[in-house]
Design a protein around this motif. Structure first.
Motif, mmCIF file in Angstrom:
data_model
loop_
_atom_site.group_PDB
_atom_site.id
_atom_site.type_symbol
_atom_site.label_atom_id
_atom_site.label_comp_id
_atom_site.label_asym_id
_atom_site.label_seq_id
_atom_site.Cartn_x
_atom_site.Cartn_y
_atom_site.Cartn_z
ATOM 1 N N ALA A 140 0.811 -1.218 0.000
ATOM 2 C CA ALA A 140 0.000 0.000 0.000
ATOM 3 C C ALA A 140 0.842 1.264 0.000
ATOM 4 O O ALA A 140 0.325 2.351 -0.290
ATOM 5 C CB ALA A 140 -0.933 -0.007 1.210
ATOM 6 N N SER A 141 2.144 1.143 0.299
ATOM 7 C CA SER A 141 3.010 2.329 0.332
ATOM 8 C C SER A 141 3.502 2.738 -1.054
ATOM 9 O O SER A 141 4.155 3.772 -1.192
ATOM 10 C CB SER A 141 4.219 2.066 1.236
ATOM 11 N N ALA A 142 3.204 1.941 -2.070
ATOM 12 C CA ALA A 142 3.741 2.173 -3.410
ATOM 13 C C ALA A 142 2.674 2.702 -4.357
ATOM 14 O O ALA A 142 1.484 2.413 -4.222
ATOM 15 C CB ALA A 142 4.338 0.886 -3.967
ATOM 16 N N GLY A 143 3.147 3.500 -5.347
ATOM 17 C CA GLY A 143 2.290 3.956 -6.423
ATOM 18 C C GLY A 143 2.669 3.247 -7.713
ATOM 19 O O GLY A 143 3.859 3.029 -7.977
ATOM 20 N N PHE A 144 1.696 2.889 -8.533
ATOM 21 C CA PHE A 144 1.927 2.085 -9.726
ATOM 22 C C PHE A 144 1.429 2.795 -10.978
ATOM 23 O O PHE A 144 0.361 3.412 -10.967
ATOM 24 C CB PHE A 144 1.213 0.731 -9.606
ATOM 25 N N SER A 145 2.179 2.688 -12.056
ATOM 26 C CA SER A 145 1.760 3.230 -13.348
ATOM 27 C C SER A 145 0.449 2.584 -13.776
ATOM 28 O O SER A 145 0.276 1.361 -13.632
ATOM 29 C CB SER A 145 2.823 2.966 -14.410
ATOM 30 N N SER A 146 -0.451 3.386 -14.327
ATOM 31 C CA SER A 146 -1.751 2.845 -14.727
ATOM 32 C C SER A 146 -1.621 1.799 -15.822
ATOM 33 O O SER A 146 -2.433 0.872 -15.908
ATOM 34 C CB SER A 146 -2.666 3.973 -15.186
ATOM 35 N N GLN A 147 -0.596 1.928 -16.672
ATOM 36 C CA GLN A 147 -0.376 0.971 -17.753
ATOM 37 C C GLN A 147 0.817 0.049 -17.472
ATOM 38 O O GLN A 147 1.262 -0.671 -18.359
ATOM 39 C CB GLN A 147 -0.145 1.721 -19.068
ATOM 40 N N GLY A 148 1.328 0.066 -16.253
ATOM 41 C CA GLY A 148 2.502 -0.735 -15.925
ATOM 42 C C GLY A 148 2.174 -2.198 -15.694
ATOM 43 O O GLY A 148 1.024 -2.591 -15.488
ATOM 44 N N LEU A 149 3.224 -3.017 -15.719
ATOM 45 C CA LEU A 149 3.119 -4.447 -15.471
ATOM 46 C C LEU A 149 4.206 -4.799 -14.465
ATOM 47 O O LEU A 149 5.392 -4.566 -14.721
ATOM 48 C CB LEU A 149 3.325 -5.217 -16.785
ATOM 49 N N THR A 150 3.802 -5.340 -13.307
ATOM 50 C CA THR A 150 4.722 -5.532 -12.186
ATOM 51 C C THR A 150 4.536 -6.903 -11.571
ATOM 52 O O THR A 150 3.402 -7.370 -11.393
ATOM 53 C CB THR A 150 4.483 -4.474 -11.101
ATOM 54 N N LEU A 151 5.640 -7.566 -11.258
ATOM 55 C CA LEU A 151 5.580 -8.788 -10.462
ATOM 56 C C LEU A 151 5.657 -8.421 -8.982
ATOM 57 O O LEU A 151 6.490 -7.613 -8.570
ATOM 58 C CB LEU A 151 6.735 -9.725 -10.823
ATOM 59 N N ILE A 152 4.780 -9.036 -8.192
ATOM 60 C CA ILE A 152 4.734 -8.838 -6.749
ATOM 61 C C ILE A 152 4.980 -10.188 -6.086
ATOM 62 O O ILE A 152 4.240 -11.144 -6.329
ATOM 63 C CB ILE A 152 3.357 -8.295 -6.292
ATOM 64 N N ALA A 153 6.022 -10.278 -5.278
ATOM 65 C CA ALA A 153 6.393 -11.547 -4.637
ATOM 66 C C ALA A 153 6.503 -11.350 -3.135
ATOM 67 O O ALA A 153 6.927 -10.292 -2.655
ATOM 68 C CB ALA A 153 7.712 -12.082 -5.193
ATOM 69 N N GLN A 154 6.149 -12.398 -2.394
ATOM 70 C CA GLN A 154 6.196 -12.331 -0.933
ATOM 71 C C GLN A 154 6.614 -13.685 -0.377
ATOM 72 O O GLN A 154 6.041 -14.721 -0.737
ATOM 73 C CB GLN A 154 4.836 -11.930 -0.373
#
Length: 268
Positions: A251-265
């Motif tokens: 929740a602390s991050a902002g993301f590009s509306s057209q971006g593609l991101t991998l999220i790992a935990q």
């Protein structure tokens, strides 16, 4: 704790690597880079993210589980997301037919193990999860992302005659002579968010645009963010495509509306 840690990159030369890499990466003159590592750091030190670029086949290899790894070290479960593939590119995962330890050893020694593996055609958007003990190899002409437990334990069974060490006894002790389960591989739409892994070691999602409330709830706590396109902003700092960061909260991050991101935990 700071909101994020930008992970240092490490370029790794490999005999099977490339001297021309896709943007934004560059191979130093005279070097064949096979891997770009993002060196693990708290709060996500249990995960290793990397890019792989292949011009030749990788060795036929296998990794141990946590229980099989040398004392004090973790095992290695991993997954691959194909970003680009030359026509005819393939990946080998598991065997075409079940094999026992003696048959695997004999095939490794005479080189027939390559033909006994199940080679899968590969294209952009193909996703594969490899449990520890899965015998595998990667063919030439591929660019992919690998997310894995933070372990560098690799046991080589066969290396096409290259002058590198093999680890037959260790590999045979952990290798599963089985087919790769079909439910551990699929093709995803690279324009849409998707849940990729929800396992015992880590979870992984592909995020298109910003996260919704469901994703924010699922990824409570520290995560790795790895933009494939677009950028992620944390505390007024930009994490661009080709970079990776460990952040304390999605929740602390902002993301590009057209971006593609991998999220790992990590789940350990």
């Amino acid at each position: 704790m700071t909101a994020h840690v930008a992970l240092k990159t490490k370029s790794v030369e490999k005999v099977w690597g490339k001297d021309i890499l896709p943007a934004p990466f560059l191979a130093p003159e005279g070097q064949r880079i096979g891997e770009i590592w993002f060196e693990p750091a708290p709060p996500c030190a249990d995960l290793l993210a990397k890019y792989l670029f292949t011009s030749e086949k990788l060795s036929v290899q296998v990794h141990p589980s946590d229980a099989q790894a040398p004392e004090g070290l973790s095992g290695k479960e991993e997954c691959w997301l194909v970003l680009d593939a030359d026509p005819g590119a393939t990946l080998a995962i598991g065997f075409r037919q079940p094999l026992g330890p003696d048959a695997i050893r004999a095939a490794a020694l005479d080189g027939s193990i390559e033909q006994l593996l199940e080679w899968h055609p590969a294209k952009r958007g193909d996703f594969f999860y490899l449990p520890a003990g899965t015998v595998h190899a990667i063919g030439p002409g591929l660019s992919l992302v690998e997310i894995q437990q933070n372990s560098d334990i690799t046991y080589r069974l066969f290396d096409y005659g290259r002058p590198r060490q093999l680890h037959l006894d260790a590999a045979i002790a952990v290798a599963q002579g089985a087919r790769h389960p079909a439910d551990l591989r699929r093709t995803i739409d690279m324009t849409r968010s998707a849940q990729l892994v929800s396992g015992s070691h880590f979870r992984l999602d592909l995020l298109a645009g910003p996260p919704d409330q469901t994703m924010l709830a699922r990824f409570g706590g520290p995560v790795l963010v790895m933009p494939l396109s677009g950028e992620v902003t944390v505390a007024d700092e930009c994490i661009a495509a080709g970079e990776c960061a460990a952040i304390t909260a999605l929740a602390s991050a902002g993301f590009s509306s057209q971006g593609l991101t991998l999220i790992a935990q990590s789940l350990r």
